[in-house]
Design an enzyme around this catalytic site. Structure first.
Site, short mmCIF file in Angstrom:
data_model
loop_
_atom_site.label_atom_id
_atom_site.label_comp_id
_atom_site.label_asym_id
_atom_site.label_seq_id
_atom_site.Cartn_x
_atom_site.Cartn_y
_atom_site.Cartn_z
CD GLU A 144 2.19 2.50 10.05
OE1 GLU A 144 3.16 2.74 9.29
OE2 GLU A 144 2.11 1.50 10.76
CD GLU A 153 8.10 0.58 5.57
OE1 GLU A 153 6.92 0.99 5.65
OE2 GLU A 153 8.60 -0.27 6.32
N1 SAH Z 1 -2.48 0.95 7.06
C1 SAH Z 1 -2.20 -0.34 7.64
C2 SAH Z 1 -0.96 -1.00 7.06
C3 SAH Z 1 0.30 -0.20 7.11
S1 SAH Z 1 1.68 -1.03 6.42
C4 SAH Z 1 -2.10 -0.21 9.13
O1 SAH Z 1 -1.85 0.90 9.59
O2 SAH Z 1 -2.25 -1.18 9.87
C5 SAH Z 1 1.96 -0.14 4.96
C6 SAH Z 1 1.28 -0.74 3.74
O3 SAH Z 1 1.38 0.23 2.69
C7 SAH Z 1 1.91 -1.99 3.19
O4 SAH Z 1 0.89 -2.95 3.06
C8 SAH Z 1 2.47 -1.59 1.82
O5 SAH Z 1 2.33 -2.64 0.88
C9 SAH Z 1 1.61 -0.41 1.44
N2 SAH Z 1 2.17 0.67 0.60
C10 SAH Z 1 3.32 1.35 0.84
N3 SAH Z 1 3.46 2.36 -0.04
C11 SAH Z 1 2.38 2.34 -0.84
C12 SAH Z 1 1.94 3.16 -1.93
N4 SAH Z 1 2.65 4.20 -2.32
N5 SAH Z 1 0.78 2.83 -2.54
C13 SAH Z 1 0.06 1.77 -2.11
N6 SAH Z 1 0.41 0.98 -1.09
C14 SAH Z 1 1.55 1.27 -0.45
#
Ligand code: SAH
Length: 697
Positions: A144, A153
């Protein structure tokens, strides 16, 4: 370890770099994060769960072990869903350390420690192999990583890398695909966020129309996404010129390419009009069949009953490089260009008798470069500020007030960033007009823009820009004259909260020795107003969640609460409330006044009192805003503009952010059985320019 945080000082109007402990950054990040909003997004959570269950079953049906890669696990939610759905093992990747730590705790608390391995790395650093972070490649990819623009993002490079190195060929992906939709619209309101409209001024010698310089007319603007709660835009504020069309889609189960590219669709306007804006949103299918669909479609596309409120995913407004008159039924091409992180649009007309060769020629010409502001106006004014400057009823009030105070021999100094007031004062006949744009001095020189603006309106040499901060003003700047009219909107680009524009008062204090004894200050005063409200939805972003789809996520709630209470000083936060409906529970109350005819006092300005709650509802917090009193009976409000008394529905200034102070606990949120009052203590610290407040029910 120390970090430096940039913060505008409201007493000097300039950016200062403050040394903060490493905790500061982290608390800011958590306190203002969207995790709570995501956990409250029922529609998203339910559909992810359904999609994950379906993907795990498909893998199991093939007789394979289900190995899940969850990139950006956050609270660990999607991995826990996968583990509950029967996945054999999950690798939960999270780059943000405090979140990775929280995920470990949450996973343990829910009893999944043996099934989920949390890895605190960026996904591109993750290794696979017997000694690696992952034993083997995964066959289910869950993420996500989307923002309102879908790709902002970094979802595309992350997917590209994951397909190359972290997952098996033919893996299942949840979500399976995303589609980006567009609709061409005409909207004076939204277009007013992109360019300056001509300004009408009834002057001494007839009507003058101030026009923007030609560079501004054709400037492509800035690439940053304009994301808004489109569901708060009434249908009377725009007119749809095309049907909704799919602009592009991404299949997440196949290798993904992040390199810059473009997509093109053919459109036939359903109505003639001025093509100005492309509205866009996306949906995701959680499974290949498309049966589990989560959409950001706005109200006119989707029945309102199915709308899920969320703030982490909204809708996008894209501004075409220039306005294009289009005819119903004519052939148009809309091009979406994108790089790894952002999207922009271009509209082209098909020519008469177009054939295949022409089409190819079109294709060659569509690789439009990403929007970069050439006219400098888009660096000086952000989108809401364009909207504010284009608000004619607001301009009329300033003109009315100026007419009251200006005399033929007025020597005016205007202190405000990127303001049209000096030009208005000149048009109304002021003899000498100078202006200062204090918070813009250090950033870059907007003079070229002003020179172009003055030139376009034959005002060269009529208005002088003083390149000095107020405290460094010298008599020579003013041709040794005293200021008879001191002007300000006031507006400063460094202001975050409504009262930060009180910098005008500090600037006024700094230039005191240059003021004539009978000086007129416009506005002569300001007032701070406060009202207790119940939010329709905004409360979710700061409200604890407890459990989410049956998983205990209280650890996250506690973390957010700790961060909000960091240093025991809860702060108000800025929100544009036209996007976030609320109901007033108390009368609006004027709580503090600031007299600009006098200098800033040495002591605190404080007030205490109580407001009665007038109607039943949940008191989520207090909203605060400023009003500026320009002249007798002429005021402008940066907050409440109308209140419908029966229901308490509020109408807010559409160009400004208001301050929202969320009450700290749920106690305040109970339905009131008998009339109650909220007591408040509000203090303006004249030394720091900040306002501290406390509320009790
Ligand atoms: N999966 C959770 C949070 C989604 S928010 C849910 O659905 O509730 C997205 C998260 O991804 C954030 O915490 C951000 O720090 C992390 N993130 C984004 N890109 C990333 C990457 N390439 N590798 C690791 N973490 C990542």
């Amino acid at each position: 370890m120390k970090t430096f945080c940039g913060r505008a000082n409201p007493t000097t109007g300039s950016m200062e770099w403050l040394e903060e402990g490493e905790d500061y950054d982290y608390h800011q990040e958590i306190a203002r994060s969207r995790y709570a909003d995501m956990l409250h997004d029922k529609d998203r959570n339910v559909k992810y769960y359904q999609g994950i269950r379906a993907a795990v079953s498909r893998v199991k049906e093939r007789g394979e072990k289900a190995i899940v890669l969850d990139i950006g696990t956050g609270t660990g939610l999607l991995s826990m869903m996968a583990a509950s759905a029967g996945a054999d093992f999950c690798y939960a990747i999270e780059v943000f350390k405090p979140m990775a730590n929280a995920a470990v705790k949450i996973v343990e608390k829910n009893g999944f420690s043996n099934k989920i391995k949390v890895i605190n790395k960026h996904s591109t650093e993750v290794t696979v192999g017997p000694d690696g972070d992952m034993q083997c490649r995964a066959n289910i990819l869950v993420t996500e990583l989307f923002d309102t623009e879908l790709i902002g993002e970094g979802a595309l490079p992350t997917y590209e890398h994951a397909h190359k190195y972290l997952v098996q060929e033919g893996c299942e992906a949840v979500p399976h695909r995303a589609r980006v939709y567009v609709q061409l619209v005409e909207s004076k309101r939204m277009w007013s966020w992109k360019k300056l409209f001509p300004v009408r001024v009834e002057g001494e010698d007839g009507e003058k129309i101030l026009v923007p310089p030609s560079e501004m007319e054709n400037c492509p603007g800035v690439p940053s996404v304009c994301d808004i709660q489109l569901n708060q835009m009434p249908s009377s504020d725009f007119s749809t010129l095309s049907d909704v069309v799919t602009m592009f889609s991404v299949d997440f189960s196949k290798p993904v390419q992040s390199a810059s590219t473009y997509y093109r669709v053919q459109l036939e306007p359903v109505k003639s009009g001025k093509a100005q804006i492309v509205l866009s949103w996306w949906d995701i299918d959680m499974d290949p069949s498309g049966m589990i669909n989560c959409t950001m479609a706005p109200y006119w596309v989707k029945p309102t009953s199915a709308l899920q409120w969320r703030d982490h995913w909204m809708q996008c407004v894209y501004f075409l490089p220039r306005e294009e008159p289009v005819l119903q039924g004519e052939k148009l091409y809309l091009t979406a260009c994108r790089d790894e992180y952002s999207v922009w649009y271009n509209l082209q007309k098909a020519r008469e008798g177009e054939n295949k060769a022409d089409e190819e020629e079109h294709e060659a010409g569509v690789g439009v470069e990403s929007p970069v502001c050439r006219c400098r106006a888009h660096l000086l004014w952000n989108r809401p500020r364009f909207g504010e400057l284009n608000d004619q009823s607001r301009t009329r009030r300033y003109l009315e007030a100026l007419r009251e105070v200006l005399k033929a021999d007025s020597v005016c100094l205007c202190i405000s960033d990127g303001s049209l007031l000096p030009v208005l004062a000149h048009c109304l006949g002021a003899k000498q007009v100078e202006c200062m744009q204090p918070s813009r001095i250090d950033l870059y020189h907007p003079h070229e823009l002003w020179q172009a603006f003055f030139k376009a309106n034959h005002l060269e040499d009529k208005i002088k820009i003083i390149e000095a901060r107020p405290e460094l003003l010298k008599p020579s700047h003013l041709e040794d004259k005293k200021i008879s009219v001191l002007l300000g909107e006031p507006f400063f680009t460094t202001s975050l909260l409504p009262w930060h524009n009180l910098y005008f008062w500090y600037a006024r204090t700094a230039v005191s020795t240059h003021l004539a004894s009978n000086v007129t200050v416009l506005p002569h005063s300001a007032s701070l107003h406060m009202m207790i409200v119940e939010f329709q939805d905004l409360w979710r972003i700061r409200s604890p969640c407890g459990t989410c789809e049956g998983f205990d996520v209280q650890t996250m709630d506690d973390m957010i609460k700790d961060s909000l209470n960091f240093r025991e000083s809860k702060e108000a936060e800025p929100h544009p409330l036209w996007e976030y409906p609320c109901k007033s529970l108390s009368e609006p109350r004027e709580v503090l006044t600031f007299d600009f005819t006098k200098t800033v006092p040495q002591h605190w300005l404080g007030t205490e009192g109580s407001v009665k709650l007038l109607r039943k509802g949940k008191s989520h917090g207090a909203v605060l805003w400023m009003e500026y009193h320009l002249a007798a009976n002429i005021s402008v409000s940066t907050g409440l503009v109308q209140l419908s008394n029966e229901k308490g529905n509020c109408e807010w200034n559409p160009h400004c952010k208001q301050a929202v102070y969320f009450f700290s606990s749920v106690i305040e949120s109970e339905i009131l059985s008998e009339p109650t009052a909220v007591t408040y203590a509000i203090n303006f610290d004249t030394k720091t320019g900040e306002i501290a407040m406390d509320f009790k029910l």
